[in-house]
Structure formats: C-alpha cells, structure tokens
Design an enzyme around this catalytic site. Structure first.
Site, PDB file in Angstrom:
ATOM      1  N   ASP A   1       0.862  -1.185   0.000  1.00  0.00           N
ATOM      2  CA  ASP A   1       0.000   0.000   0.000  1.00  0.00           C
ATOM      3  C   ASP A   1       0.896   1.231   0.000  1.00  0.00           C
ATOM      4  O   ASP A   1       2.094   1.149   0.299  1.00  0.00           O
ATOM      5  CB  ASP A   1      -0.892  -0.003   1.258  1.00  0.00           C
ATOM      6  CG  ASP A   1      -1.749   1.251   1.363  1.00  0.00           C
ATOM      7  OD1 ASP A   1      -2.408   1.603   0.366  1.00  0.00           O
ATOM      8  OD2 ASP A   1      -1.748   1.904   2.420  1.00  0.00           O
ATOM      9  N   SER A   2       0.291   2.377  -0.293  1.00  0.00           N
ATOM     10  CA  SER A   2       1.023   3.635  -0.245  1.00  0.00           C
ATOM     11  C   SER A   2       1.526   3.935   1.169  1.00  0.00           C
ATOM     12  O   SER A   2       2.431   4.733   1.341  1.00  0.00           O
ATOM     13  CB  SER A   2       0.101   4.764  -0.695  1.00  0.00           C
ATOM     14  OG  SER A   2      -1.069   4.766   0.110  1.00  0.00           O
TER      15      SER A   2
ATOM     16  N   CYS B   1     -11.228   3.197  -0.714  1.00  0.00           N
ATOM     17  CA  CYS B   1      -9.938   3.623  -0.163  1.00  0.00           C
ATOM     18  C   CYS B   1      -9.707   2.882   1.143  1.00  0.00           C
ATOM     19  O   CYS B   1     -10.650   2.623   1.906  1.00  0.00           O
ATOM     20  CB  CYS B   1      -9.960   5.135   0.066  1.00  0.00           C
ATOM     21  SG  CYS B   1      -8.541   5.752   0.999  1.00  0.00           S
TER      22      CYS B   1
ATOM     23  N   CYS C   1      -4.340  -1.112  -2.024  1.00  0.00           N
ATOM     24  CA  CYS C   1      -4.424   0.352  -2.090  1.00  0.00           C
ATOM     25  C   CYS C   1      -5.419   0.710  -3.187  1.00  0.00           C
ATOM     26  O   CYS C   1      -5.254   0.278  -4.342  1.00  0.00           O
ATOM     27  CB  CYS C   1      -3.036   0.908  -2.422  1.00  0.00           C
ATOM     28  SG  CYS C   1      -2.993   2.695  -2.635  1.00  0.00           S
TER      29      CYS C   1
ATOM     30  N   HIS D   1      -8.623   3.581   4.030  1.00  0.00           N
ATOM     31  CA  HIS D   1      -8.924   4.139   5.350  1.00  0.00           C
ATOM     32  C   HIS D   1     -10.426   4.177   5.684  1.00  0.00           C
ATOM     33  O   HIS D   1     -10.792   4.367   6.832  1.00  0.00           O
ATOM     34  CB  HIS D   1      -8.377   5.560   5.459  1.00  0.00           C
ATOM     35  CG  HIS D   1      -6.881   5.644   5.516  1.00  0.00           C
ATOM     36  ND1 HIS D   1      -6.069   5.126   4.523  1.00  0.00           N
ATOM     37  CD2 HIS D   1      -6.050   6.183   6.445  1.00  0.00           C
ATOM     38  CE1 HIS D   1      -4.808   5.356   4.835  1.00  0.00           C
ATOM     39  NE2 HIS D   1      -4.766   5.992   5.996  1.00  0.00           N
TER      40      HIS D   1
ATOM     41  N   GLU E   1      -6.048   9.146  10.252  1.00  0.00           N
ATOM     42  CA  GLU E   1      -4.685   9.052  10.792  1.00  0.00           C
ATOM     43  C   GLU E   1      -4.491   9.938  12.023  1.00  0.00           C
ATOM     44  O   GLU E   1      -3.622   9.675  12.852  1.00  0.00           O
ATOM     45  CB  GLU E   1      -3.656   9.353   9.692  1.00  0.00           C
ATOM     46  CG  GLU E   1      -3.768   8.320   8.580  1.00  0.00           C
ATOM     47  CD  GLU E   1      -2.529   8.158   7.731  1.00  0.00           C
ATOM     48  OE1 GLU E   1      -1.608   8.969   7.843  1.00  0.00           O
ATOM     49  OE2 GLU E   1      -2.501   7.191   6.938  1.00  0.00           O
TER      50      GLU E   1
HETATM   51  N1  DGL Z   1      -4.010   3.872   0.420  1.00  0.00           N
HETATM   52  C1  DGL Z   1      -4.631   4.954  -0.325  1.00  0.00           C
HETATM   53  C2  DGL Z   1      -5.849   4.414  -1.067  1.00  0.00           C
HETATM   54  O1  DGL Z   1      -6.433   3.417  -0.704  1.00  0.00           O
HETATM   55  C3  DGL Z   1      -4.990   6.119   0.567  1.00  0.00           C
HETATM   56  C4  DGL Z   1      -3.816   6.932   1.046  1.00  0.00           C
HETATM   57  C5  DGL Z   1      -3.083   7.615  -0.099  1.00  0.00           C
HETATM   58  O2  DGL Z   1      -3.616   8.574  -0.695  1.00  0.00           O
HETATM   59  O3  DGL Z   1      -1.991   7.182  -0.414  1.00  0.00           O
HETATM   60  O4  DGL Z   1      -6.252   4.996  -2.040  1.00  0.00           O
END
Ligand code: DGL
Length: 277
Positions: A11-12, A186, A74, A188, A152
């Site tokens: 993931d990012s 997403c 992600c 989160h 977060e």
């Molecule tokens: N993990 C990213 C997503 O699911 C969210 C956080 C980011 O913007 O990197 O799109």
C-alpha cells in the site's frame, strides 16, 4: 500442491493494513509480507506517472522477498496502476475489481456510489468496470481527500461532529442520487464505517474492498492449488520506507493491534524491472 511462500501485500502507507486484516481473517494460515510506502504516502494526490512508478518499485520489493502472489491493498494503486501487474511473474489482485463485483450483485436500484482518493476518482476505473457489468447502472462518484488525514489523526468516532460534518458534505451527492450501494474505495474508509453509515442510513449497502478482495484471493489460490497447507497461524513480516513517530499509533488504528517488528527499506533501490518475468 501446497505453496508455503508468502503473499505480498503493499500500500502507499499503512492504510493497506485494513486489507491485511481481512486477508488474515479469510486466510489465517498464510504467511504475509506487508510493505507500506510510508516515506512517500499519500499516493492519492499524485500524478498517474508517479503512482505507476512507485507501484512498480513496491512490486519489485515484494518479488525480492520471494512472494507467490501480490495484493495491491491500495485503492489508488489498484485504480491507476493495475496494468503494471501484467509484467509480473506472479498472480496479482487489486481492490477495484472485486469491490465492483460485490456492488453490482448488491444493488437493487442500479444506483451505485464510489468514494476514494482524488487519483482514484479521477481515474474512473470503478465506473468503467461497473458499466461493463451493468450497462444501465447510474454511478455517482466523489473524492473525499480529508478522510485519510482524519483517520490518521484518530478522528473516526461515529458521533464526532467534525467527522460527521465532513462525511455529510462529501456524501451529499450520494444521498441526492439515491444510491443503495456505496463502494468504500480507499483503505482508510472502513475505519469511518460508523460515521458513513450514520449519514447514508441503514438501508445503503457499504462495500468493504478488503473483504471482497480477500475472498477473491482465497478463491484464486484455492483454484490454483497454491494455498499454504501448514495449519499453524501464518507469519507476518512488515516493511516500511520510513519509520515515523506516528507508526505505532496509525498502525494500531488501521490494523487494530500492535505491530511488534517492523523493518526499514530503501525503496528507491527497487527501480526498474529486473525482478520481473
Ligand atoms: N491507500 C490509499 C488508497 O487506498 C490512501 C492513502 C493515499 O492517498 O496514499 O487509495
């Protein structure tokens, strides 16, 4: 034939831990290697070119760990860079396809909503795939850039007025369109489930992309005869590209438990396509 090699998940940042949590539930005996690109997060506000080059490095790192399968946990990578997986020597799963399938089978009025980062929503991958499966569907999309920092920072309570006000504004077009199914596109957003449910109402089905993806990974590994047949609980290894002071707090929010061991990676070393094919 059993395959005991780990499943790679990336993931990012740490958001993908919500997907890992679902993978662990569905595949408790599997070994996992998780990579979170915490040094370069967020991806959701970046250009497609940057997201694609980051995703390739993340995949190369996981390949260097000898994974048997890669999950892009992600929303942004799955929407923007899933095509990079065509070059991979192992099977790959993103989080878009299966959440779309789950939404299409859940909707009764063919009105589906999608929320995600700006890059995900601008890319339009969900909408394209929904219309492929359900050409008459009415798809409403909205980016919700404040949701990630809210989570977060620990703002996720369904009764928190800040969370509810932000959610009310972002979700207004969904209520207006009368969607009966909403894809949480997403990593989160499952943490905000209570607040999103409060705004959308009990009758709207919320699609958790982690859960639909985990079920699909299990189905594919079973079909390929690649499940780990060791019956003990699988091992997890965690890697990040920057170990920030907030690592403990954020990983706890997203995974729901403490991560004991985490390793630092210089992700820029995984440039190019040397590990591919
Ligand atoms: N993990 C990213 C997503 O699911 C969210 C956080 C980011 O913007 O990197 O799109």
């Amino acid at each position: 034939m059993a395959d005991n090699r780990p499943i790679g998940v990336f993931d990012s940042g740490l958001g993908g831990l919500t997907v890992l949590k679902e993978l662990e539930k569905v595949l408790p005996n599997e070994n996992f290697v998780y990579f979170g690109d915490t040094g370069r997060v967020p991806y959701g506000s970046r250009s497609n070119e940057t997201i694609i080059s980051y995703a390739k490095q993340d995949e190369n790192f996981l390949l260097s760990k000898g994974v048997k399968y890669i999950v892009a946990a992600c929303g942004t990578v799955s929407a923007v860079a899933a095509h990079t997986a065509k070059e991979l020597p192992v099977n790959f799963m993103g989080v878009v396809e299966n959440s779309v399938k789950a939404a299409v089978s859940a909707t009764k009025n063919q009105k589906i909503g999608v929320i995600g980062t700006s890059a995900t929503i601008n890319n339009g991958a969900h909408k394209t795939k929904i219309l492929e499966l359900m050409p008459n569907a009415k798809v409403t999309t909205a980016d919700c850039p404040l949701f990630v920092p809210l989570v977060e920072e620990g703002f996720s309570d369904k009764d928190d007025i800040v969370v509810l006000e932000v959610a009310r504004r972002y979700l207004a077009p969904m209520l207006e369109a009368g969607v009966d199914t909403l894809i949480l596109g997403c990593t989160h957003y499952p943490i905000l489930l209570g607040a999103i449910k409060k705004i959308m109402g009990e009758n709207v089905t919320l699609i958790n992309m982690g859960n639909s993806t985990a079920l699909a990974v299990k189905e594919e590994l079973t079909a390929l005869n690649m499940l780990n047949e060791d019956t003990t609980i699988g091992n997890k290894e965690f890697y990040v590209s920057d170990l920030t002071a907030s690592f403990g707090k954020i990983s706890n929010i997203l995974l729901g438990k403490k991560i004991e061991n985490v390793n630092l990676v210089d992700i820029s070393k995984y440039e190019g396509s040397s590990n591919r094919n």
